[in-house]
Motif scaffolding. Sequence first.
Motif, mmCIF file in Angstrom:
data_model
loop_
_atom_site.group_PDB
_atom_site.id
_atom_site.type_symbol
_atom_site.label_atom_id
_atom_site.label_comp_id
_atom_site.label_asym_id
_atom_site.label_seq_id
_atom_site.Cartn_x
_atom_site.Cartn_y
_atom_site.Cartn_z
ATOM 1 N N CYS A 29 26.232 25.826 51.745
ATOM 2 C CA CYS A 29 26.103 27.280 51.800
ATOM 3 C C CYS A 29 25.660 27.855 50.465
ATOM 4 C CB CYS A 29 27.449 27.921 52.149
ATOM 5 S SG CYS A 29 28.046 27.535 53.789
ATOM 6 N N CYS A 30 24.843 28.903 50.549
ATOM 7 C CA CYS A 30 24.525 29.689 49.364
ATOM 8 C C CYS A 30 25.760 30.524 49.026
ATOM 9 C CB CYS A 30 23.360 30.624 49.653
ATOM 10 S SG CYS A 30 21.800 29.803 49.975
ATOM 11 N N GLN A 48 20.599 31.657 56.575
ATOM 12 C CA GLN A 48 22.033 31.344 56.552
ATOM 13 C C GLN A 48 22.786 32.571 57.044
ATOM 14 O OE1 GLN A 48 24.007 29.544 53.005
ATOM 15 N NE2 GLN A 48 25.091 31.493 52.923
ATOM 16 N N LYS A 49 23.616 32.403 58.044
ATOM 17 C CA LYS A 49 24.404 33.498 58.613
ATOM 18 C C LYS A 49 25.799 33.527 57.991
ATOM 19 C CE LYS A 49 21.426 34.576 61.886
ATOM 20 N NZ LYS A 49 20.711 35.810 61.927
ATOM 21 N N ASP A 50 26.379 34.698 57.980
ATOM 22 C CA ASP A 50 27.780 34.858 57.559
ATOM 23 C C ASP A 50 28.632 34.651 58.810
ATOM 24 O OD1 ASP A 50 30.225 35.581 56.555
ATOM 25 O OD2 ASP A 50 29.744 37.701 56.317
ATOM 26 N N GLU A 57 25.329 36.173 53.846
ATOM 27 C CA GLU A 57 24.056 35.961 54.515
ATOM 28 C C GLU A 57 23.022 35.678 53.436
ATOM 29 O OE1 GLU A 57 23.149 39.438 56.753
ATOM 30 O OE2 GLU A 57 24.479 38.871 58.385
ATOM 31 N N ALA A 58 22.111 34.774 53.715
ATOM 32 C CA ALA A 58 21.101 34.426 52.709
ATOM 33 C C ALA A 58 19.880 33.817 53.379
ATOM 34 C CB ALA A 58 21.671 33.441 51.697
ATOM 35 N N VAL A 59 18.793 33.835 52.643
ATOM 36 C CA VAL A 59 17.606 33.073 53.019
ATOM 37 C C VAL A 59 17.547 31.904 52.046
ATOM 38 C CG1 VAL A 59 15.119 33.078 53.298
ATOM 39 C CG2 VAL A 59 16.416 35.152 53.805
ATOM 40 N N PRO A 73 18.713 38.458 52.110
ATOM 41 C CA PRO A 73 17.846 38.722 53.262
ATOM 42 C C PRO A 73 17.509 40.202 53.450
ATOM 43 C CG PRO A 73 20.059 38.208 53.995
ATOM 44 C CD PRO A 73 20.031 37.979 52.509
ATOM 45 N N HIS A 74 18.200 41.099 52.756
ATOM 46 C CA HIS A 74 17.939 42.526 52.879
ATOM 47 C C HIS A 74 16.971 43.036 51.808
ATOM 48 C CE1 HIS A 74 21.043 42.501 55.893
ATOM 49 N NE2 HIS A 74 21.875 41.948 55.031
ATOM 50 N N ASN A 75 16.611 42.178 50.854
ATOM 51 C CA ASN A 75 15.696 42.529 49.775
ATOM 52 C C ASN A 75 14.254 42.545 50.297
ATOM 53 O OD1 ASN A 75 13.755 41.699 47.574
ATOM 54 N ND2 ASN A 75 15.589 42.043 46.336
#
Length: 89
Positions: A29-30, A48-50, A57-59, A73-75
């Motif tokens: 995980c990130c 990556q989901k929370d 959450e991450a890409v 992922p929101h950037n």
Amino acid sequence: MKQALLIVMCINAFMWTVFAVTGHVKIDCCTKYVKIPPIGRLKNYKIQKDDGRCVIEAVKFHTVRNKTRCGDPHNKQIKRLVEQLRVKV
């Protein structure tokens, strides 16, 4: 005698299941966001989901040098990179 053997076998199977699930499953995980390299150095990505296993959450970007870099992922820049990689493939 047969019942005792059956009980021992069931306990053994249960212990192996618990051992396999809790002890040796690697979850990659990130945990934080880092600076992402330019598009030319990126091979692909994974979302990556929370979901309880990972806390954010991450890409997850994979580079041509087999490194993993994590982005928000929101950037807007991260969204643009994801779209460019999606088109690239």
